[in-house]
Design a protein around this motif. Sequence first.
Motif, PDB file in Angstrom:
ATOM      1  N   LEU A 275      -7.084   1.355  -8.833  1.00 24.12           N
ATOM      2  CA  LEU A 275      -5.637   1.307  -8.442  1.00 24.12           C
ATOM      3  C   LEU A 275      -4.923   0.027  -7.993  1.00 24.12           C
ATOM      4  O   LEU A 275      -3.716  -0.479  -8.306  1.00 24.12           O
ATOM      5  N   LEU A 276      -5.428  -0.997  -8.331  1.00 19.23           N
ATOM      6  CA  LEU A 276      -5.414  -2.519  -8.629  1.00 19.23           C
ATOM      7  C   LEU A 276      -3.942  -2.558  -9.766  1.00 19.23           C
ATOM      8  O   LEU A 276      -3.563  -3.358  -9.151  1.00 19.23           O
ATOM      9  N   GLU A 277      -4.684  -2.024 -10.644  1.00 19.94           N
ATOM     10  CA  GLU A 277      -3.548  -1.968 -11.749  1.00 19.94           C
ATOM     11  C   GLU A 277      -2.217  -1.474 -11.456  1.00 19.94           C
ATOM     12  O   GLU A 277      -1.313  -1.348 -12.566  1.00 19.94           O
ATOM     13  N   HIS A 278      -1.974  -0.595 -10.699  1.00 22.81           N
ATOM     14  CA  HIS A 278      -0.938   0.196 -10.168  1.00 22.81           C
ATOM     15  C   HIS A 278      -0.241  -0.798  -8.699  1.00 22.81           C
ATOM     16  O   HIS A 278      -0.141  -0.157  -8.263  1.00 22.81           O
ATOM     17  N   LYS A 279      -0.744  -2.391  -9.406  1.00 23.15           N
ATOM     18  CA  LYS A 279      -0.439  -3.023  -7.585  1.00 23.15           C
ATOM     19  C   LYS A 279       1.233  -2.409  -8.209  1.00 23.15           C
ATOM     20  O   LYS A 279       2.473  -2.838  -6.427  1.00 23.15           O
ATOM     21  N   ASP A 280       2.411  -2.417  -8.935  1.00 23.06           N
ATOM     22  CA  ASP A 280       3.050  -1.712  -9.257  1.00 23.06           C
ATOM     23  C   ASP A 280       4.460  -0.529  -8.275  1.00 23.06           C
ATOM     24  O   ASP A 280       5.095  -1.226  -7.698  1.00 23.06           O
ATOM     25  N   MET A 315      -7.422  -8.805  -1.748  1.00 21.57           N
ATOM     26  CA  MET A 315      -7.779  -7.911  -3.068  1.00 21.57           C
ATOM     27  C   MET A 315      -6.444  -7.689  -4.007  1.00 21.57           C
ATOM     28  O   MET A 315      -6.227  -8.263  -5.029  1.00 21.57           O
ATOM     29  N   PHE A 316      -5.076  -7.695  -2.454  1.00 20.93           N
ATOM     30  CA  PHE A 316      -4.060  -6.937  -3.111  1.00 20.93           C
ATOM     31  C   PHE A 316      -3.862  -8.814  -3.648  1.00 20.93           C
ATOM     32  O   PHE A 316      -2.865  -8.613  -5.129  1.00 20.93           O
ATOM     33  N   LEU A 317      -3.131  -9.886  -2.997  1.00 19.87           N
ATOM     34  CA  LEU A 317      -2.871 -10.977  -3.178  1.00 19.87           C
ATOM     35  C   LEU A 317      -3.451 -11.448  -4.454  1.00 19.87           C
ATOM     36  O   LEU A 317      -4.493 -12.067  -4.188  1.00 19.87           O
ATOM     37  N   ASP A 318      -2.628 -12.499  -4.753  1.00 17.02           N
ATOM     38  CA  ASP A 318      -3.215 -13.070  -6.129  1.00 17.02           C
ATOM     39  C   ASP A 318      -4.235 -14.167  -5.014  1.00 17.02           C
ATOM     40  O   ASP A 318      -2.813 -14.562  -3.681  1.00 17.02           O
TER      41      ASP A 318
END
Length: 626
Positions: A275-280, A315-318
């Motif tokens: 899921l996180l690999e598809h942030k875009d 998790m999502f934010l840098d």
Amino acid sequence: MEEVDVEPAITNIPAASAGTHLGFAWGPGDILVYETLYKASGAIGSGCPCIHEVRKDEDIYSPILRKLFNESHHIFVGLQTIGEDLPSKNKKPQFVSISKNYRSVIRACMEELQQVVSILLAIELIWNLCEVLFIDAAPAGSLLLHLLDWVRLHKADVDEKAREVLQSESPAEHHDYWNVVVSYVLQGRLEEARQMLVKQATLQPAARSMYKLMDTLLSKMPFYNPGGTQTLTEFDVKWRHWHEEVDRCLQDNSFASNKHLEVICKILVGDEDTLLEHKDLLSTWYHFLVTRLLFCHPTVKPTELHYYAQSCLTMFLDSRSVPEPLDSILLAAFEFDIHQVIKDCSIALNNWWFVAHLTDLLDHCKLLQSHNLHFGSNLREFLLLEYASGLFTHHSLWQLAVDYFDHCPEFGRVYLELQIERVPLDTERKALKVLRICEQRQMSEQVRSICKIMAMRALRNNRLGSALSWSIRAKDAAFATLISEKFLQDYCARGTFSDLDLIDNLGPAMLLSDRLTFLGKYREFHKLYGEKRSGEAAKLLLSLMTAKIAPRSFWMTLLTDALPLLEQKEVIFSADQTHELMFCLEELTSLNTTDEDTELTKVELLRLALARNLARAIVKEGTVEA
């Protein structure tokens, strides 16, 4: 309201020259900065200080946002009419409907206005989430369905990409094809994803069985149906069986030979790394949250949301990224901290529209009752007062503000009285609008003030009829007397009355002052005389003088008006009436020291006419007696 615990934005102001100081004045629509000049001794220096407008609420002056203010006003007024006697359970569908109406107005404005779409998008995004969590208060099961709709509504770019792919010559070979398929899956739009995968399957006959398996998994994914017979527990069991089946396919490497299908399979089991690999494609942490809940915790309870929301944000934010104000607002909503949502929105948004209307709706839902402010009002009223005060700075939106003040029981009346006095009365039409508002609310002091202002303006422009009308409306006896004098002076100079319609229809209003009474009665005398009702005219003329209603300065005019009646063939004035007229003439001449030939000639003519009439009256009365 709670104190704001953040530093206010810094506004750079050019350094003031030596010997000057800066002053600030805060208004509902702007902030003014002005220079104050001092000499060393402390006295005010020479020169004119400059005034600078530092900030203005530009939103109020945006034509499209004016549409938002106008349309939402009708919804607000409608909300206030929902009966308090109805049980809360019966009112909930009405409140949800009203919330949707507010959102539809925001959407309509977004379609017309492209430049401030970002702020309107944020407003609609927050409102929609508050509707789901607070107003509709969706329970477990239904909650995820509402959140999916929320994400889909605010992540509509996938539909544009899908149209672009489908309109191409070979959709399955389009560079965005797999992005569209994965985006559909991430949003739980599995039917659309299956339709897209069919196009790929036809191009790869050898992998048709693999695509068939994926289609089966997608078609079998259970979704909770709130209106169905299945309980939440039964749904949870069914969903777990499906989840285990997808996981087995992943463990069996059923899709190992097709990386795209394998990615979709990993998403279906809720693999966080995938899921996180598809942030875009997800683009936001809250889209990530809803997708994660869909494939890992579909029966999430409202009370559990804050835990998942916080972890997804982290998790999502840098690690170096700082959450935006919007992130903090949404997080507060997921934590069910209504007051923090309102507080953060008040700081982040550049006008009071959003917080005022949302708070009002939440208050009607009985969600804000415990939150009173230190100065006696509650949060709802405070925000409505601030919003309405801002509207009052606009040349036409001020009319909307009146209804907002009307529905603020504690301080609304006081605010309205203060603000209504600041409305510039540019035209008579606008003055009548303001006056009608004040009269409907028994604001007698403001009514008098408006009428006096308009009466003075009309008098300065020599519009006596309008001035008299306004003074009567103000019930201002002194001013009505002044204008009546002007009418009489105008009559003496021109020999005719202006504004006859007004004077003829004074009715009981003529009793406002003695001079106005005289004006009305004197005009009545002229009407009687014009209608050849000489007896009634003579009796009225005499009463005006003997009852001391007529100003002494006007007696000569009245006596002159009596001349035609005295000279008629028929005797109009009796002997007693003639004696009274003679007495008035002598009283007038004894006080009048003028030696003008014209006046002396009038006096002699009157004496002669009165003497002749007296003789005729005595003869007539003697004959009648005989």
